[in-house]
Design an enzyme around this catalytic site. Sequence first.
Site, PDB file in Angstrom:
ATOM      1  N   TYR A   1     -16.762  13.270 -18.506  1.00  0.00           N
ATOM      2  CA  TYR A   1     -17.246  11.893 -18.358  1.00  0.00           C
ATOM      3  C   TYR A   1     -18.270  11.905 -17.208  1.00  0.00           C
ATOM      4  O   TYR A   1     -18.019  12.509 -16.158  1.00  0.00           O
ATOM      5  CB  TYR A   1     -16.053  10.975 -18.049  1.00  0.00           C
ATOM      6  CG  TYR A   1     -16.438   9.659 -17.429  1.00  0.00           C
ATOM      7  CD1 TYR A   1     -17.307   8.800 -18.088  1.00  0.00           C
ATOM      8  CD2 TYR A   1     -15.962   9.276 -16.173  1.00  0.00           C
ATOM      9  CE1 TYR A   1     -17.683   7.594 -17.508  1.00  0.00           C
ATOM     10  CE2 TYR A   1     -16.326   8.076 -15.599  1.00  0.00           C
ATOM     11  CZ  TYR A   1     -17.192   7.241 -16.269  1.00  0.00           C
ATOM     12  OH  TYR A   1     -17.575   6.060 -15.700  1.00  0.00           O
TER      13      TYR A   1
ATOM     14  N   ARG B   1       0.837  -1.212   0.000  1.00  0.00           N
ATOM     15  CA  ARG B   1       0.000   0.000   0.000  1.00  0.00           C
ATOM     16  C   ARG B   1       0.868   1.257   0.000  1.00  0.00           C
ATOM     17  O   ARG B   1       0.476   2.308  -0.506  1.00  0.00           O
ATOM     18  CB  ARG B   1      -0.961  -0.028   1.204  1.00  0.00           C
ATOM     19  CG  ARG B   1      -1.800   1.219   1.355  1.00  0.00           C
ATOM     20  CD  ARG B   1      -3.037   1.004   2.227  1.00  0.00           C
ATOM     21  NE  ARG B   1      -2.750   0.398   3.507  1.00  0.00           N
ATOM     22  CZ  ARG B   1      -2.246   1.030   4.569  1.00  0.00           C
ATOM     23  NH1 ARG B   1      -1.962   2.326   4.490  1.00  0.00           N
ATOM     24  NH2 ARG B   1      -2.032   0.400   5.698  1.00  0.00           N
TER      25      ARG B   1
ATOM     26  N   ASP C   1      -7.400  15.408 -17.547  1.00  0.00           N
ATOM     27  CA  ASP C   1      -7.676  13.992 -17.795  1.00  0.00           C
ATOM     28  C   ASP C   1      -7.286  13.713 -19.252  1.00  0.00           C
ATOM     29  O   ASP C   1      -7.918  14.205 -20.187  1.00  0.00           O
ATOM     30  CB  ASP C   1      -9.166  13.710 -17.547  1.00  0.00           C
ATOM     31  CG  ASP C   1      -9.505  12.227 -17.681  1.00  0.00           C
ATOM     32  OD1 ASP C   1      -8.819  11.525 -18.442  1.00  0.00           O
ATOM     33  OD2 ASP C   1     -10.487  11.791 -17.053  1.00  0.00           O
TER      34      ASP C   1
ATOM     35  N   LYS D   1      -8.319   2.063 -20.063  1.00  0.00           N
ATOM     36  CA  LYS D   1      -8.646   2.332 -21.459  1.00  0.00           C
ATOM     37  C   LYS D   1      -7.414   2.092 -22.351  1.00  0.00           C
ATOM     38  O   LYS D   1      -6.889   0.999 -22.385  1.00  0.00           O
ATOM     39  CB  LYS D   1      -9.181   3.766 -21.568  1.00  0.00           C
ATOM     40  CG  LYS D   1     -10.296   4.068 -20.562  1.00  0.00           C
ATOM     41  CD  LYS D   1     -11.499   3.191 -20.793  1.00  0.00           C
ATOM     42  CE  LYS D   1     -12.731   3.536 -20.002  1.00  0.00           C
ATOM     43  NZ  LYS D   1     -12.638   3.684 -18.572  1.00  0.00           N
TER      44      LYS D   1
HETATM   45  N1  PLP Z   1     -11.852   9.549 -17.308  1.00  0.00           N
HETATM   46  C1  PLP Z   1     -12.471   9.319 -18.482  1.00  0.00           C
HETATM   47  C2  PLP Z   1     -12.309  10.277 -19.618  1.00  0.00           C
HETATM   48  C3  PLP Z   1     -13.268   8.175 -18.635  1.00  0.00           C
HETATM   49  O1  PLP Z   1     -13.882   7.955 -19.810  1.00  0.00           O
HETATM   50  C4  PLP Z   1     -13.398   7.280 -17.534  1.00  0.00           C
HETATM   51  C5  PLP Z   1     -14.235   6.072 -17.644  1.00  0.00           C
HETATM   52  O2  PLP Z   1     -14.881   5.833 -18.645  1.00  0.00           O
HETATM   53  C6  PLP Z   1     -12.739   7.572 -16.347  1.00  0.00           C
HETATM   54  C7  PLP Z   1     -11.958   8.707 -16.259  1.00  0.00           C
HETATM   55  C8  PLP Z   1     -12.849   6.651 -15.155  1.00  0.00           C
HETATM   56  O3  PLP Z   1     -12.025   5.554 -15.331  1.00  0.00           O
HETATM   57  P1  PLP Z   1     -12.239   4.123 -14.606  1.00  0.00           P
HETATM   58  O4  PLP Z   1     -13.446   3.506 -15.201  1.00  0.00           O
HETATM   59  O5  PLP Z   1     -10.959   3.402 -14.842  1.00  0.00           O
HETATM   60  O6  PLP Z   1     -12.441   4.433 -13.149  1.00  0.00           O
END
Ligand code: PLP
Length: 399
Positions: free
Chosen positions: A117, A59, A191, A216
């Site tokens: 998102y 951790r 992001d 992703k």
């Molecule tokens: N940021 C974006 C642009 C996303 O599309 C997503 C999920 O689809 C996330 C963050 C969150 O990621 P996670 O599903 O790995 O928690």
Amino acid sequence: MNSKPFKHLESLCAAEAKIRITTQPHKIPLFASSAFKFESIEDGIEIFKNQPGSHVYTRYGNPTIEAVAQKIANLEVFGSDLAAFGLLTSSGMAAIHLTIQTILKPGDSILTQGNLYGGTTELFNKVFGPQNINIEIIDFGALDNLEQSISNLKVQPVIFIETPTNPTLQCIDILKVCQIVHKYKGLVIVDNTFATPVIQQPILLGADVVIHSTTKFLHGHGVSTGGAIVTSNENLFKAIWETQKLVGSNSNTFDAWLVNIGLKTLVLRMEKQSENALQLAQYLSKHPKINKVHYPGLPNDTNHQLAKQQMKKFGAMLSFEVGSEYQDAINFSNRLNHCALAPSLGETDTMVLHPASMSHLKIPIETRLKYGITDNLIRFSVGIENIEDIIDDIEQALA
Ligand code: PLP
């Protein structure tokens, strides 16, 4: 250390097996161990003092996880003289949560966009809102608004943006946002999930923190869930690490290890997927049953000039409106044979999502519509297939 053999068989069973390594493994090992052994108690005391960096407990830090985090950090600043530090989290959401939880305290504000998102919007409203953190929505298409909002703030400006956005592919001028925010000594969090460092490097444009859902494109094969945080600010890195150590939202070793395998083909995948997405966007933009195509690679897309400026390619994500109603999108999705109806993105096969009923289900309809997330909008994450097969599938679904 005592090297005398045990007197009893059960003690030998309970003890750890001895490892003998004669040569370095070609692939990084999976250090699947919760704790790390010390040579002596003095050694342990010293190691505990030198955190982060040395290993006591997964951790707090783990060699497999750290190696992959550092690789992603290096990718984000590749080609520059900057040093960057990385952390891996249990998901993309954990990466966003951890960063904001570390930086903001009750009474602070976060300035962000209305078309993030859906999960991120919900996180802000349902988790940070009740912590008395003010969520201010800005139109990042008109940056005068940003400067005006920041100059009215009594606290340090903290900006969270997603570019291109999910699912309408709006691009935000990272360089200009950073210039404005840094005039007021603020922080910019980007992001970068949709673009990846192969296409866009926000830290090189001035961003303070980059976030990824490694679930992703970075992993790219849909069998690992995780997130990443990268910053070139060492103090900020240490502060986020401290929160992660206490909250325990670290990646596990296996997911980190899988991300590393995926990273090896990231460039090839992003090139092929971007090429395929452009061809698909061109096809869709000429189709009489498709009303609107969001893809920054199309010359008439409102984001095209900015995308050309800050992105090396236009990426694998696109969205479009089928017919005019909710049911048109549902019927179209149900008729697809090869494209997977699956609520994720960034994998090797083409994936389809209906934002209104899935990723943005919990976003109030007025908000969703205001940002172009209409009932008949469909999002595609374009894969590495031969694009002719994907176009054929769409063609028969639309027919
Ligand atoms: N940021 C974006 C642009 C996303 O599309 C997503 C999920 O689809 C996330 C963050 C969150 O990621 P996670 O599903 O790995 O928690």
